[in-house]
Scaffold this active site. Structure first.
Site: not given
Lengths: 174, 192
Positions: A67, A69, A93, A136
């Protein structure tokens, strides 16, 4: 379906304004975020930084390349191995931000031995993350572990045996 | 190497005369093959890619199949969708790199859902993201955008070299870097 949150993919407070959490026109067709995610995303707890070179600070820096991230989670640990404070900074996110925010809340007041047993599934459950967002919460779990490892390494280097159990674990993992 | 009959899309140059034989997209159809590119390499001729795409779009335009059976119209629409998807994959260096890593049997380069702990890379990523977050003026952001674009170009070049050397491990590293550069670039765009 999760694009409304993901599009921000960045800064915390700024992005909540730039990116609508729920676009009214399509809200009905989308799976809405659980209120706990929205809460932590809009009011992230413990955003910030500690001095990463401080002897009592452990820093966990992890990333999710899928992602783009990146998550930094830090802990302040006293002589007895208690986590007295914690903070995070996440560019990612909404689920990643919420996961790290929850993590910092949960680990405060616990010992470094206790927090390494926090499972991503606990965080995911608390936030009702959908399967595609489970990684996540995994990121948050890994960040906690990395932060603990970091502070343990610092202590080992300093020759302190303030937390023998933790040092043993470190020795075992090394 | 491949038989003509196995092309994934309605064959070029046959046009409407072959309309009665519109085929479904073969399950094993491949992006490079759809664009008549024999060698699945990272470096692609983008001009040629664009040209082939326009030709295919023309050949697969729904108007050409207006008098075909509904089943064939559906096949044609699926062919068109496949070509669009293949074009998106091949046109974009990052998507192309992911695709190639998958094809070459390495990991998909997207790291699955695995966490990485590469302090060197992540520290740079964190610093860059903080710079973007703290940038107050459009001038600052434009400079960051320029830096970001230069880094992406550099990264794509290195990615090409890694694929040319068939070094998938190094290719994966640069894919990860490119992915982070993209995300940072998006963050800049969002603020501009």
């Amino acid at each position: 379906m999760l694009q409304s949150l993901r599009c921000a993919a960045g800064a915390l407070r700024e992005s909540s304004a730039a990116c609508q959490l729920v676009r009214p026109a399509v809200a009905a067709a989308q799976r809405p975020y659980h209120k706990n995610v929205v809460d932590h995303y809009e009011n992230p707890r413990n955003v910030g930084s500690f001095g990463k070179n401080d002897a009592d600070v452990g820093t966990g820096l992890v990333g999710a390349p899928a992602c783009g991230d990146v998550m930094k989670l830090q802990i302040k640990v006293d002589e007895a191995g208690n986590i007295t404070d914690s903070c995070f900074k996440t560019f990612g996110c909404g689920s990643a931000i919420a996961s790290s925010s929850v993590a910092t809340e949960w680990i405060k007041g616990k010992t470094i031995e206790e927090v390494v047993s926090i499972k991503n599934s606990d965080i995911a459950k608390h936030l009702s993350l959908p399967p595609v967002k489970l990684h996540c919460s995994m990121l948050a779990e890994d960040a906690i572990k990395a932060a603990v490892k970091d502070v343990q390494a610092k202590r080992a280097a300093a020759g302190q045996a303030a937390s023998p159990a933790a040092d043993e674990k470190l020795a075992a993992s090394a | 190497m491949r038989e003509e009959a196995s092309t994934p899309y309605e064959k070029p140059n046959e046009g409407p005369s072959s309309l009665s034989t519109v085929q479904p997209v073969r399950p094993e159809a491949q992006a490079y093959e759809a664009f008549n590119i024999d060698q699945e390499t990272f470096d692609v001729d983008v001009k040629r890619l664009d040209r082939t795409f326009r030709q295919l779009q023309t050949q697969l335009h729904p108007d050409k199949f207006a008098s075909n059976s509904p089943v064939e119209q559906e096949h044609a629409a699926n062919q068109s969708a496949f070509v669009n998807g293949a074009y998106s994959t091949l046109k974009d260096p990052l998507a192309r790199a992911y695709h190639l890593l998958g094809r070459k049997g390495g990991s998909d380069g997207q790291g699955g859902e695995a966490t990485i702990e590469d302090p060197e890379l992540l520290m740079v990523v964190m610093e860059t993201r903080e710079q973007i977050e703290e940038a107050a003026s459009p001038v600052e952001l434009q400079q960051l955008q320029k830096d970001n674009a230069a880094k992406q170009t550099d990264c794509v070049q290195k990615l090409g070299a890694a694929f040319a050397a068939n070094d998938l491990k190094v290719a994966e590293e640069f894919v990860t870097q490119l992915r982070y550069l993209r995300t940072a670039g998006d963050a800049i765009s969002l603020k501009l």
